[in-house]
Design an enzyme around this catalytic site. Structure first.
Site, short mmCIF file in Angstrom:
data_model
loop_
_atom_site.label_atom_id
_atom_site.label_comp_id
_atom_site.label_asym_id
_atom_site.label_seq_id
_atom_site.Cartn_x
_atom_site.Cartn_y
_atom_site.Cartn_z
N ARG A 234 19.47 71.31 39.68
CA ARG A 234 19.97 70.04 39.91
C ARG A 234 21.04 69.61 39.39
O ARG A 234 21.33 69.49 38.30
CB ARG A 234 18.57 68.82 39.72
CG ARG A 234 17.56 69.01 40.59
CD ARG A 234 17.61 68.92 42.22
NE ARG A 234 16.69 68.90 42.99
CZ ARG A 234 16.27 69.80 43.56
NH1 ARG A 234 17.21 70.81 43.67
NH2 ARG A 234 15.30 70.00 44.67
N GLU A 263 26.96 65.65 46.60
CA GLU A 263 27.07 66.67 47.29
C GLU A 263 27.46 66.19 48.93
O GLU A 263 26.59 65.44 49.29
CB GLU A 263 25.60 67.48 47.27
CG GLU A 263 25.44 68.03 45.93
CD GLU A 263 24.05 69.01 46.00
OE1 GLU A 263 23.51 69.06 47.00
OE2 GLU A 263 24.01 69.58 44.82
N HIS A 282 25.32 74.46 47.03
CA HIS A 282 24.05 74.19 46.91
C HIS A 282 23.18 75.08 48.14
O HIS A 282 22.59 74.49 48.86
CB HIS A 282 23.29 72.78 47.36
CG HIS A 282 22.19 72.33 46.85
ND1 HIS A 282 21.78 71.21 46.55
CD2 HIS A 282 21.08 73.41 46.59
CE1 HIS A 282 20.50 71.17 46.21
NE2 HIS A 282 20.00 72.30 46.40
#
Length: 330
Positions: A234, A263, A282
């Site tokens: 994370r 993000e 990600h």
């Protein structure tokens, strides 16, 4: 009994796959396309028995109280960052996530890839190639053999990373205040001691108020001057401003990040200017196999909860006795 699905723009297609699979299983969910930050009309949750939502949705106590029949909140992924776990437990509501073995394996393999890429100077090699410069006179790569790997978070993924690297002639250390049955060959340490003694540190913890900015300026200074930092967990675990300062001053040899505080990572992020950092959006551990397994597990979890059974991926385990007394065999 009703299932309400809550997706946002970037997750709608994935939730549509879950929706179709639920329908094939005889469950007709109500699918709400949601924008983060927008309120959800109370009427939308009035008949919800299970809420299937993206993991960073702010599922607060107020939201859960607006659903008087609610028995469970489910994330189809590992992350449940937005769910108020304490409130759910007080209200007797199960919090369930998704972590099939295919996801664990994919994240562990991807982490090993990031460790090797950073150790062998892949970001620097790409920077040299893209700039058209000649290769450096001295190599930047270093062998992984002989190094010490510090694993922060010894859950399923952290343990799988350790298992994949067990025969690589490296020393394995870990920090996890909740670890049970630590595998042989791993030395459990306080976090600061792990940071001081590890050549490579890889993060595998959930993001909570207690772990936000776990790796801050103070802890970055504890790390060896030529250490490498890996984060596939994370983004909020690392203070990105402090990381940029540490790396731009030459304190760390390299880093590899697949997750960020914001993000997608903003184009003007100073992290993008570092020649010794590997950045991915990600997605590094997401495989075709894990995506299919996540859909299947989400459907299985919803089905179990609707039939009065708690899934193995229950997160707030202290709610189990109360929950089963109320919902078992319904």
């Amino acid at each position: 009994m009703g299932v309400v699905m809550l997706s946002e723009s970037g997750t709608a297609a994935f939730f549509e796959r879950i929706e179709a699979a639920l329908q094939r299983a005889g469950i007709a969910p109500v699918h709400i396309r949601h924008t983060a930050g927008d309120a959800i009309p109370a009427s939308a949750l009035a008949d919800a028995d299970v809420l299937l939502a993206y993991g960073h949705f702010r599922c607060t106590e107020e939201v859960m109280r607006a659903a008087p029949r609610l028995r469970a909140v489910v994330s189809p992924w590992v992350g449940t960052d937005g769910f108020d776990m304490e409130a759910a437990t007080r209200l007797g509501i199960a919090v369930v996530n998704g972590q099939p073995d295919e996801h664990t394996q994919g994240m562990a393999e991807a982490t090993v890839m990031m460790i090797l890429a950073a150790s062998y100077g892949l970001p620097q090699a790409r920077h040299t190639m893209e700039s058209g410069a000649a290769r450096p006179a001295e190599p930047v790569a270093e062998l992984l053999a002989g190094k010490t790997l510090g694993i922060v978070g010894l859950g399923q993924i952290g343990r799988r990373v350790a298992a994949l690297l067990a025969n690589w002639d490296i020393t394995l250390k870990a920090h996890d205040p909740f670890a049970r049955d630590v595998p042989d060959g791993i030395e459990l340490l306080p976090l600061d001691d792990l940071l001081r003694t590890s050549d490579i540190v890889t993060l595998h913890m959930l993001l909570t108020e207690q772990t936000r900015h776990l790796i801050d300026a103070t802890r970055l200074r504890l790390m060896k001057p030529d250490a490498i930092l890996i984060n596939t967990a994370r983004g909020g675990l690392i203070d990105e401003t402090a990381l940029f300062q540490a790396m731009s001053s030459g304190h760390l040899r390299g880093a590899a990040l697949d997750v960020f505080e914001t993000e997608p990572l903003p184009m003007d992020s100073p992290l993008r200017r570092l020649p010794n950092i590997l950045l991915t959006p990600h997605m590094i551990g997401q495989t075709k196999q894990s995506r299919a397994a996540l859909v299947d597990l989400a459907v299985a979890n919803v089905g179990a909860l609707m039939s009065g059974t708690l899934p193995k991926t229950l997160r707030n385990r202290t709610v189990a006795e109360t929950w089963l007394r109320r919902w078992a065999d319904t």
